[in-house]
Motif scaffolding. Structure first.
Motif, PDB file in Angstrom:
ATOM      1  N   THR A 192      34.804 -80.904-125.953  1.00  0.00           N
ATOM      2  CA  THR A 192      33.434 -81.544-125.789  1.00  0.00           C
ATOM      3  C   THR A 192      33.110 -80.536-125.675  1.00  0.00           C
ATOM      4  OG1 THR A 192      34.926 -83.268-123.952  1.00  0.00           O
ATOM      5  CG2 THR A 192      32.789 -82.972-123.513  1.00  0.00           C
ATOM      6  N   ASN A 193      32.738 -80.001-125.139  1.00  0.00           N
ATOM      7  CA  ASN A 193      31.028 -78.713-125.170  1.00  0.00           C
ATOM      8  C   ASN A 193      30.737 -78.441-127.374  1.00  0.00           C
ATOM      9  OD1 ASN A 193      31.472 -78.998-122.163  1.00  0.00           O
ATOM     10  ND2 ASN A 193      31.648 -76.226-121.747  1.00  0.00           N
ATOM     11  N   THR A 197      27.742 -79.135-127.503  1.00  0.00           N
ATOM     12  CA  THR A 197      25.700 -78.388-127.293  1.00  0.00           C
ATOM     13  C   THR A 197      25.412 -78.550-129.132  1.00  0.00           C
ATOM     14  OG1 THR A 197      27.806 -76.252-127.491  1.00  0.00           O
ATOM     15  CG2 THR A 197      27.162 -76.482-125.082  1.00  0.00           C
ATOM     16  N   ILE A 204      24.287 -74.835-122.455  1.00  0.00           N
ATOM     17  CA  ILE A 204      24.985 -76.250-122.090  1.00  0.00           C
ATOM     18  C   ILE A 204      24.009 -76.020-120.376  1.00  0.00           C
ATOM     19  CG2 ILE A 204      26.217 -74.190-120.125  1.00  0.00           C
ATOM     20  CD1 ILE A 204      28.127 -76.736-120.794  1.00  0.00           C
ATOM     21  N   ARG A 208      23.776 -80.027-118.724  1.00  0.00           N
ATOM     22  CA  ARG A 208      25.095 -80.809-117.602  1.00  0.00           C
ATOM     23  C   ARG A 208      24.415 -81.244-116.742  1.00  0.00           C
ATOM     24  NH1 ARG A 208      26.398 -74.187-116.156  1.00  0.00           N
ATOM     25  NH2 ARG A 208      24.458 -73.997-115.584  1.00  0.00           N
ATOM     26  N   ASP A 209      22.720 -81.057-116.354  1.00  0.00           N
ATOM     27  CA  ASP A 209      22.212 -81.887-115.536  1.00  0.00           C
ATOM     28  C   ASP A 209      21.188 -82.883-115.543  1.00  0.00           C
ATOM     29  OD1 ASP A 209      23.635 -80.079-113.590  1.00  0.00           O
ATOM     30  OD2 ASP A 209      22.336 -78.607-113.868  1.00  0.00           O
ATOM     31  N   ARG A 214      24.322 -86.293-118.937  1.00  0.00           N
ATOM     32  CA  ARG A 214      26.529 -86.042-117.823  1.00  0.00           C
ATOM     33  C   ARG A 214      27.416 -87.324-118.113  1.00  0.00           C
ATOM     34  NH1 ARG A 214      28.089 -83.989-113.604  1.00  0.00           N
ATOM     35  NH2 ARG A 214      29.085 -84.840-112.220  1.00  0.00           N
ATOM     36  N   PHE A 217      29.365 -85.964-121.136  1.00  0.00           N
ATOM     37  CA  PHE A 217      30.384 -85.064-120.962  1.00  0.00           C
ATOM     38  C   PHE A 217      31.452 -86.098-120.026  1.00  0.00           C
ATOM     39  CE2 PHE A 217      26.569 -82.089-121.251  1.00  0.00           C
ATOM     40  CZ  PHE A 217      27.345 -80.645-121.742  1.00  0.00           C
ATOM     41  N   HIS A 221      35.306 -85.966-122.437  1.00  0.00           N
ATOM     42  CA  HIS A 221      36.099 -85.421-121.492  1.00  0.00           C
ATOM     43  C   HIS A 221      37.415 -86.070-120.837  1.00  0.00           C
ATOM     44  CE1 HIS A 221      34.081 -80.878-121.021  1.00  0.00           C
ATOM     45  NE2 HIS A 221      33.712 -81.630-119.491  1.00  0.00           N
ATOM     46  N   LEU A 244      34.029 -80.311-114.989  1.00  0.00           N
ATOM     47  CA  LEU A 244      33.405 -80.435-114.330  1.00  0.00           C
ATOM     48  C   LEU A 244      32.651 -79.168-113.284  1.00  0.00           C
ATOM     49  CD1 LEU A 244      32.954 -84.087-113.721  1.00  0.00           C
ATOM     50  CD2 LEU A 244      32.320 -83.045-115.329  1.00  0.00           C
ATOM     51  N   ASN A 247      31.302 -76.342-115.929  1.00  0.00           N
ATOM     52  CA  ASN A 247      30.720 -76.430-116.462  1.00  0.00           C
ATOM     53  C   ASN A 247      29.458 -76.171-115.477  1.00  0.00           C
ATOM     54  OD1 ASN A 247      31.253 -76.889-119.067  1.00  0.00           O
ATOM     55  ND2 ASN A 247      31.610 -79.182-118.607  1.00  0.00           N
ATOM     56  N   ARG A 248      29.733 -76.265-114.705  1.00  0.00           N
ATOM     57  CA  ARG A 248      28.454 -76.340-113.112  1.00  0.00           C
ATOM     58  C   ARG A 248      28.415 -75.082-113.131  1.00  0.00           C
ATOM     59  NH1 ARG A 248      27.455 -77.280-107.558  1.00  0.00           N
ATOM     60  NH2 ARG A 248      29.537 -76.452-107.468  1.00  0.00           N
TER      61      ARG A 248
END
Length: 307
Positions: A192-193, A197, A204, A208-209, A214, A217, A221, A244, A247-248
């Motif tokens: 996924t990432n 990206t 990232i 991510r936010d 989001r 993602f 996933h 998740l 990733n955070r």
């Protein structure tokens, strides 16, 4: 302990230098300008964990010069698995463990027919690093983790010995009796990432936010988790939450290696990442709309710069 690192890029160079510093006898198998720089000026690993300069660095392009070793860290790109597997036969003696640290989930099953079931373990590397100049590797962020184990889940002497060496080398190391689960957890994250990206051409932290990104993602996933479960892989009940959370806390400047390859006009590992999710989804009857679209959009770049 004798270790050979096959492919001295961000993963192989980063872990190999740490193990050499801890006293292991490490040889690097590399090629081209990177090999020439390592032979003349040593290998440099730079980053927030501290800088390492390995002088002299034992490096060659000929596996026969190294001979049989205890551990092979197998860190080539996914399109080179079979050809590199054939080339490294001189490194593999009766007790040698070959630990593939590739992205994706199929390197062990591709190596077993070449090197034999006894030789191949499973491995997962978590490090964000890449070659920034010949002989120089730069790491982003401080996380550096290796998970490895026998594919049959048994605790072997060779795995235990290697664990002790990794701990001495000062990075986070885990000997797992469920290495297939670990491989798939990394695959859920990375397939996924890598695609997101690469497609967004952003690290990232920028993505991510974002309230529009989001959900992409989460959907992507979840598709990989669904494929894994349909394949009979035991993933934790809270797999999505764990991914998740990872990733955070990832360094905001982190980009998947596939995104870096895209920027540099290099060939992409796409067929073994997002492409593999879509392919397994078709085989297993699991819908993977997010990965299928991302794969289709990135596919024109899969072989590197066009024209």
């Amino acid at each position: 302990m004798r270790i050979a690192v096959v492919g001295a890029g961000g993963v192989g160079g980063g872990f190999g230098a740490a193990l050499a510093k801890a006293g292991a006898d490490v040889s690097f198998l590399a090629r081209g300008a990177h090999l020439a720089a390592m032979k003349s000026a040593g290998l440099k690993v730079l980053g927030p964990r501290g800088d390492t300069h390995l002088v002299p660095t034992r490096a060659t392009d000929n596996p026969a010069e190294i001979g049989p070793v205890d551990i092979v860290l197998f860190c080539v790109k996914l399109w080179d698995v079979e050809s590199a597997g054939e080339r490294i036969k001189p490194l593999v003696g009766p007790g040698t463990a070959v630990i593939p640290l590739q992205n994706g989930i199929d390197a062990p099953e591709r190596l077993i027919p070449i090197l034999g079931e006894r030789a191949v373990m499973g491995g997962v590397a978590q490090i964000s690093a890449s070659i920034t100049a010949p002989g120089t590797i730069t790491q982003v962020g401080t996380f550096m983790r290796m998970i490895f184990g026998e594919l049959n889940g048994q605790r072997s002497q060779r795995a235990g010995d290697f664990l002790a060496l990794c701990q001495k080398a000062g990075f986070d190391a885990t000997l797992s009796d469920q290495i297939l689960t670990e491989l798939w957890m990394k695959f859920v994250l990375l397939a996924t990432n890598a695609s997101i990206t690469a497609l967004a051409r952003q690290p990232i932290g920028q993505l991510r936010d974002d309230p529009d990104i989001r959900p992409v993602f989460i959907a992507a996933h979840q598709e990989v988790i669904d494929v894994a479960r349909a394949r009979g892989v035991a993933l934790p009940a809270d797999a999505l939450a764990k991914i998740l959370e990872f990733n955070r806390h990832a360094p905001p400047t982190m980009k998947a290696s596939m995104a870096l390859d895209l920027e540099r006009g290099n060939r992409l590992e796409l067929p073994w990442l997002g492409g593999k999710v879509a392919e397994l989804g078709r085989q297993l009857g699991v819908a993977t709309p997010t990965h299928s679209v991302m794969y289709a959009m990135l596919k024109p770049y899969a072989m590197g710069k066009m024209g």
